[in-house]
Scaffold this active site. Structure first.
Site, PDB file in Angstrom:
ATOM      1  N   LEU A 209       0.813  -1.624  -0.397  1.00 21.48           N
ATOM      2  CA  LEU A 209       0.032   0.005   0.101  1.00 21.48           C
ATOM      3  C   LEU A 209       1.333   0.847  -0.205  1.00 21.48           C
ATOM      4  O   LEU A 209       1.378   1.041   1.018  1.00 21.48           O
ATOM      5  CB  LEU A 209      -1.302  -0.178   0.922  1.00 21.48           C
ATOM      6  CG  LEU A 209      -1.899  -1.139   1.697  1.00 21.48           C
ATOM      7  CD1 LEU A 209      -2.811  -1.016   2.792  1.00 21.48           C
ATOM      8  CD2 LEU A 209      -2.708  -1.061   0.244  1.00 21.48           C
ATOM      9  N   HIS A 210       0.458   2.195  -0.538  1.00 24.17           N
ATOM     10  CA  HIS A 210       1.375   3.807  -0.968  1.00 24.17           C
ATOM     11  C   HIS A 210       1.092   4.287  -1.241  1.00 24.17           C
ATOM     12  O   HIS A 210       1.585   5.885  -1.099  1.00 24.17           O
ATOM     13  CB  HIS A 210       2.401   3.139  -2.038  1.00 24.17           C
ATOM     14  CG  HIS A 210       1.741   3.576  -3.429  1.00 24.17           C
ATOM     15  ND1 HIS A 210       1.711   2.127  -4.412  1.00 24.17           N
ATOM     16  CD2 HIS A 210       2.322   4.543  -3.853  1.00 24.17           C
ATOM     17  CE1 HIS A 210       1.239   2.631  -5.501  1.00 24.17           C
ATOM     18  NE2 HIS A 210       1.428   3.663  -5.395  1.00 24.17           N
ATOM     19  N   ARG A 211      -0.644   4.596  -1.757  1.00 21.52           N
ATOM     20  CA  ARG A 211      -1.625   5.577  -2.187  1.00 21.52           C
ATOM     21  C   ARG A 211      -1.943   6.465  -1.375  1.00 21.52           C
ATOM     22  O   ARG A 211      -2.744   5.994  -0.129  1.00 21.52           O
ATOM     23  CB  ARG A 211      -2.513   5.363  -3.368  1.00 21.52           C
ATOM     24  CG  ARG A 211      -2.083   4.413  -4.755  1.00 21.52           C
ATOM     25  CD  ARG A 211      -3.189   4.846  -5.750  1.00 21.52           C
ATOM     26  NE  ARG A 211      -2.467   3.996  -6.896  1.00 21.52           N
ATOM     27  CZ  ARG A 211      -1.369   4.491  -7.603  1.00 21.52           C
ATOM     28  NH1 ARG A 211      -1.392   5.327  -8.033  1.00 21.52           N
ATOM     29  NH2 ARG A 211      -1.135   3.888  -8.770  1.00 21.52           N
TER      30      ARG A 211
END
Length: 364
Positions: A209-211
């Site tokens: 997850l990075h957004r």
């Protein structure tokens, strides 16, 4: 001999240009060779890239690093443009090749065009239709001033044609990210966590997850992870996590006995984990492509995707960002009812060869 400038600004960009560099080297001794300069804008600093990253991809270190990382979107864009203008003035080029959809892609395309240097965009034409994503703005601006488009799908071709791009400038070549993946299948290697956690094929999940919509909204992040862990039975979940996200997790006190947060991995190690996973849960577009080609079930925690072929032909499912949407998809997974990947046209490991052949036509 024609000279091109190849631009990369972040780790995924180098995965996309690696096979192009290999293909350029493959025609070096022919009468139709092309020389190149590889420019790293420095948009993203990645400590993994200062180690054996280039060795893993078997590509040379960049000829220049513009060191344009940090700052706001506007500051970063300006720094890249200033640095790249100096680069092109010092080293004139017949064509600038940009890849993907990071800020460097847009900034260098603008700079090149203002210096009257033609631009080719690898991965042109893809669209999420979500203007809240910085990447979508980068795609739209870049494609508005691109001369030649190297596309990954028929849908990308259709998007470009709908915007008025003539057929002669659209070159359907396939996906260079998949070139890199297929070329390295026999070189994938288990990361240290494989043994330390006693992982076994198809008995664990991988999460990335990075957004900002997922990791910066703290309540959302807690609820997403809780939903994943609550409905993943006794399966361990490995989460390679950016240091910034790790700090958020620590501050929020997010911890589960089966959730294993680790430092980001090298290319060969990460894709080994993906290849042998039971499921990949992600908000990354590129990982959905790799998972689909390796026939690994993939759940995308986004409301849209610029890579719909991973859904229609691959193993990807667009789950959305609502935590309560996760459970039914995990139930499908554990019931053994996940769909199987089909062949995605031209994702065959030869995209870079097609690109170099077309560049030879364009530059002669």
């Amino acid at each position: 001999m024609p000279q091109i400038t190849i631009v990369a600004g972040a780790r995924p960009n180098f995965m996309k240009i690696a096979p192009i560099i290999h293909a350029l080297h493959g025609v070096q001794d022919t009468g139709n060779a092309i020389t190149y300069r590889l420019i790293h804008t420095g948009q993203h600093y990645d400590k993994i890239m200062s180690g054996n990253f280039f060795e893993q991809l078997n590509i040379p270190q960049p000829h220049s690093n513009l060191g344009a990382g940090g700052g706001s979107q506007a500051e970063q864009t300006a720094a890249i443009m200033i640095g790249f203008e100096k680069e092109l003035q010092a080293h004139p080029s017949d064509l600038v090749l940009v890849v993907g959809d990071v800020t460097s892609t847009m900034a260098c395309a603008i700079t090149a065009q203002k210096l009257h240097v033609p631009v080719a965009h690898v991965e042109g034409g893809i669209r999420s239709n979500d203007w809240a994503m910085p990447e979508e703005i980068n795609r739209l601006v870049t494609d508005a001033i691109t001369n030649h488009f190297f596309t990954t799908s028929e849908l990308a071709n259709a998007n470009l044609k709908a915007s008025g791009v003539p057929d002669a400038r659209i070159h359907f070549v396939g996906n260079t990210m998949i070139d890199t993946l297929l070329a390295n299948q026999d070189r994938l290697q288990p990361p240290p966590v494989w043994n330390s956690l006693h992982l076994r094929p198809k008995q664990y999940g991988v999460m990335t997850l990075h957004r900002p919509a997922n990791v910066d909204e703290e309540t959302q992040l807690v609820e997403l992870i809780n939903a994943i862990m609550s409905h993943s039975q006794d399966m361990p979940v490995v989460f390679p996590v950016h240091p910034r996200t790790a700090k958020i997790l620590e501050r929020l006190g997010i911890g589960h006995s089966r959730l294993h947060t680790i430092s980001p991995l090298g290319y060969l190690e990460f894709n080994y984990l993906v290849k042998h996973a039971k499921v990949v849960i992600t908000d990354s577009g590129g990982i959905t492509e790799e998972a689909s080609v390796m026939n690994v079930p993939c759940m995308t925690l986004r409301d849209n995707t610029e890579r719909p072929e991973t859904i229609s032909l691959g193993t990807n499912v667009l789950v959305g960002t609502a935590p309560n949407a996760i459970q039914p998809h995990l139930e499908t997974l554990f019931a053994g009812q996940w769909k199987t990947a089909k062949t995605i046209p031209l994702w065959d490991g030869k995209a870079a060869q097609r690109i170099v052949t077309k560049l030879q036509d364009i530059l002669t």
